[in-house]
Design a protein around this motif. Sequence first.
Motif, PDB file in Angstrom:
ATOM      1  N   SER A 119       0.822  -1.208   0.000  1.00  0.00           N
ATOM      2  CA  SER A 119       0.000   0.000   0.000  1.00  0.00           C
ATOM      3  C   SER A 119       0.857   1.260   0.000  1.00  0.00           C
ATOM      4  CB  SER A 119      -0.934   0.000   1.217  1.00  0.00           C
ATOM      5  OG  SER A 119      -0.201  -0.005   2.429  1.00  0.00           O
ATOM      6  N   PHE A 120       1.908   1.285   0.817  1.00  0.00           N
ATOM      7  CA  PHE A 120       2.774   2.456   0.861  1.00  0.00           C
ATOM      8  C   PHE A 120       3.556   2.609  -0.440  1.00  0.00           C
ATOM      9  CE2 PHE A 120       6.613   4.827   1.992  1.00  0.00           C
ATOM     10  CZ  PHE A 120       6.048   5.927   2.635  1.00  0.00           C
ATOM     11  N   GLY A 121       3.935   1.466  -1.046  1.00  0.00           N
ATOM     12  CA  GLY A 121       4.705   1.518  -2.280  1.00  0.00           C
ATOM     13  C   GLY A 121       3.982   2.227  -3.404  1.00  0.00           C
ATOM     14  N   ILE A 122       2.669   2.028  -3.551  1.00  0.00           N
ATOM     15  CA  ILE A 122       1.924   2.693  -4.624  1.00  0.00           C
ATOM     16  C   ILE A 122       1.325   4.011  -4.163  1.00  0.00           C
ATOM     17  CG2 ILE A 122      -0.265   1.523  -4.133  1.00  0.00           C
ATOM     18  CD1 ILE A 122       1.210   2.471  -7.594  1.00  0.00           C
ATOM     19  N   TYR A 123       1.100   4.165  -2.845  1.00  0.00           N
ATOM     20  CA  TYR A 123       0.530   5.426  -2.366  1.00  0.00           C
ATOM     21  C   TYR A 123       1.535   6.572  -2.462  1.00  0.00           C
ATOM     22  CZ  TYR A 123      -1.346   9.038   0.658  1.00  0.00           C
ATOM     23  OH  TYR A 123      -1.786  10.236   1.149  1.00  0.00           O
ATOM     24  N   LEU A 124       2.798   6.283  -2.196  1.00  0.00           N
ATOM     25  CA  LEU A 124       3.812   7.335  -2.217  1.00  0.00           C
ATOM     26  C   LEU A 124       3.913   8.008  -3.584  1.00  0.00           C
ATOM     27  CD1 LEU A 124       5.833   8.739  -0.388  1.00  0.00           C
ATOM     28  CD2 LEU A 124       7.573   7.093  -1.135  1.00  0.00           C
ATOM     29  N   PRO A 125       3.933   7.269  -4.712  1.00  0.00           N
ATOM     30  CA  PRO A 125       3.919   7.958  -6.011  1.00  0.00           C
ATOM     31  C   PRO A 125       2.664   8.795  -6.225  1.00  0.00           C
ATOM     32  CG  PRO A 125       4.629   5.695  -6.273  1.00  0.00           C
ATOM     33  CD  PRO A 125       4.147   5.828  -4.859  1.00  0.00           C
ATOM     34  N   ARG A 126       1.523   8.361  -5.721  1.00  0.00           N
ATOM     35  CA  ARG A 126       0.306   9.155  -5.833  1.00  0.00           C
ATOM     36  C   ARG A 126       0.430  10.424  -5.009  1.00  0.00           C
ATOM     37  NH1 ARG A 126      -3.935   6.730  -3.343  1.00  0.00           N
ATOM     38  NH2 ARG A 126      -5.318   8.243  -4.354  1.00  0.00           N
ATOM     39  N   PHE A 127       1.005  10.301  -3.820  1.00  0.00           N
ATOM     40  CA  PHE A 127       1.137  11.448  -2.924  1.00  0.00           C
ATOM     41  C   PHE A 127       2.105  12.489  -3.495  1.00  0.00           C
ATOM     42  CE2 PHE A 127       3.298  13.516   0.691  1.00  0.00           C
ATOM     43  CZ  PHE A 127       2.196  14.114   1.308  1.00  0.00           C
ATOM     44  N   THR A 128       3.198  12.041  -4.096  1.00  0.00           N
ATOM     45  CA  THR A 128       4.205  12.961  -4.635  1.00  0.00           C
ATOM     46  C   THR A 128       3.908  13.403  -6.065  1.00  0.00           C
ATOM     47  OG1 THR A 128       5.571  11.094  -5.370  1.00  0.00           O
ATOM     48  CG2 THR A 128       5.994  11.979  -3.159  1.00  0.00           C
ATOM     49  N   GLY A 129       2.972  12.726  -6.739  1.00  0.00           N
ATOM     50  CA  GLY A 129       2.629  13.087  -8.109  1.00  0.00           C
ATOM     51  C   GLY A 129       3.418  12.339  -9.162  1.00  0.00           C
ATOM     52  N   THR A 130       4.349  11.500  -8.764  1.00  0.00           N
ATOM     53  CA  THR A 130       5.142  10.760  -9.749  1.00  0.00           C
ATOM     54  C   THR A 130       4.369   9.606 -10.388  1.00  0.00           C
ATOM     55  OG1 THR A 130       6.064   9.375  -7.975  1.00  0.00           O
ATOM     56  CG2 THR A 130       7.323  11.325  -8.614  1.00  0.00           C
ATOM     57  N   ILE A 131       3.141   9.350  -9.903  1.00  0.00           N
ATOM     58  CA  ILE A 131       2.313   8.310 -10.505  1.00  0.00           C
ATOM     59  C   ILE A 131       2.009   8.619 -11.966  1.00  0.00           C
ATOM     60  CG2 ILE A 131       0.155   9.413  -9.783  1.00  0.00           C
ATOM     61  CD1 ILE A 131       0.796   5.630  -9.897  1.00  0.00           C
ATOM     62  N   TYR A 132       1.993   9.932 -12.319  1.00  0.00           N
ATOM     63  CA  TYR A 132       1.684  10.321 -13.702  1.00  0.00           C
ATOM     64  C   TYR A 132       2.800   9.913 -14.652  1.00  0.00           C
ATOM     65  CZ  TYR A 132      -1.923  13.004 -11.364  1.00  0.00           C
ATOM     66  OH  TYR A 132      -2.996  13.360 -10.590  1.00  0.00           O
ATOM     67  N   GLU A 133       4.031   9.880 -14.163  1.00  0.00           N
ATOM     68  CA  GLU A 133       5.127   9.391 -14.985  1.00  0.00           C
ATOM     69  C   GLU A 133       4.949   7.911 -15.294  1.00  0.00           C
ATOM     70  OE1 GLU A 133       8.738  10.258 -12.985  1.00  0.00           O
ATOM     71  OE2 GLU A 133       8.363  12.416 -12.853  1.00  0.00           O
ATOM     72  N   LEU A 134       4.467   7.169 -14.302  1.00  0.00           N
ATOM     73  CA  LEU A 134       4.221   5.745 -14.510  1.00  0.00           C
ATOM     74  C   LEU A 134       3.076   5.526 -15.485  1.00  0.00           C
ATOM     75  CD1 LEU A 134       4.772   2.774 -13.672  1.00  0.00           C
ATOM     76  CD2 LEU A 134       3.118   3.097 -11.827  1.00  0.00           C
ATOM     77  N   LEU A 135       2.009   6.317 -15.344  1.00  0.00           N
ATOM     78  CA  LEU A 135       0.835   6.155 -16.196  1.00  0.00           C
ATOM     79  C   LEU A 135       1.120   6.538 -17.642  1.00  0.00           C
ATOM     80  CD1 LEU A 135      -1.946   7.560 -13.815  1.00  0.00           C
ATOM     81  CD2 LEU A 135      -1.450   5.166 -14.337  1.00  0.00           C
ATOM     82  N   SER A 136       2.029   7.500 -17.846  1.00  0.00           N
ATOM     83  CA  SER A 136       2.341   7.941 -19.204  1.00  0.00           C
ATOM     84  C   SER A 136       3.431   7.106 -19.863  1.00  0.00           C
ATOM     85  CB  SER A 136       2.783   9.416 -19.183  1.00  0.00           C
ATOM     86  OG  SER A 136       3.943   9.586 -18.382  1.00  0.00           O
ATOM     87  N   ALA A 137       4.118   6.289 -19.088  1.00  0.00           N
ATOM     88  CA  ALA A 137       5.180   5.441 -19.629  1.00  0.00           C
ATOM     89  C   ALA A 137       4.581   4.193 -20.277  1.00  0.00           C
ATOM     90  CB  ALA A 137       6.141   5.047 -18.511  1.00  0.00           C
ATOM     91  N   PRO A 138       5.347   3.540 -21.162  1.00  0.00           N
ATOM     92  CA  PRO A 138       4.847   2.295 -21.793  1.00  0.00           C
ATOM     93  C   PRO A 138       4.915   1.109 -20.827  1.00  0.00           C
ATOM     94  CG  PRO A 138       7.070   2.760 -22.542  1.00  0.00           C
ATOM     95  CD  PRO A 138       6.652   3.948 -21.704  1.00  0.00           C
TER      96      PRO A 138
END
Length: 253
Positions: free
Chosen positions: A77-96
């Motif tokens: 839970s912390f592993g995926i929540y931290l990218p959401r909290f910092t905003g870096t989740i968008y880099e993951l979503l836009s990557a292939p």
Amino acid sequence: MNWTAVRALYMFELARTWRTLFQSILTPVLTTSLYFVVFGSAIGSRMETIGGGSYGAFIIPGLMLLTILSESIANASFGIYLPRFTGTIYELLSAPVGVAETLLGYVGAAATKSVILALIILGTARCFVPFEIVHPFWAAGFLLLIAVSFCLFGFILGLWADGFEKLQVVPLMVVTPLTFLGGTFYSIDMLPEPWRTITLFNPIVYLVSGLRWAFYGTADINIAVSAGLTLAFMAACIVAIAWIFRTGYRLRT
């Protein structure tokens, strides 16, 4: 399959474990050791044998699950929540990178940490009580299945939570109480009716029973039922995660 992305996510998450070694490894092991001292040595020495073995050996599978369930959920839970909290989740979503690669990276790393922790706890238990594992291959497979299933569940919690407080609600208020009431320190056959029947509605009972059968060859619940329900839970988590990534729920807000 983008194996480069899988390896990058996997190694990044594992590296976080070594940066927080005390919290990730030592704290759960010390806590489990206290359980063995109190319940295994102090109380167990005054109790009769259960299932043909000592009480200290009897509680090993339950104590392993008590730690592994909470740690699997917390790590994933912390592993995926931290990218959401910092905003870096968008880099993951836009990557292939697809859902499969994301799960293999994040959930695979969290499950690896849980399995390592389980092995350390098993070695710690050996310092307090002698025991033999009757079905070692089944124990390893069932333990891995539990770790992956609850890491997937933790991944869902990390996507659902909109604050650090919510990350702790389910593990502390739901999973831990159910584990204590799921036969960790006792056999459900020891309970009178109607409590024994009521306990069968606790899903943790089937996990403890399945792992205990792998260790000692005896269980309160048929092993096929325990394995089937665990597989069904894992499949439900995968379906839920696929739906989240397809719809963007909690990912794009």
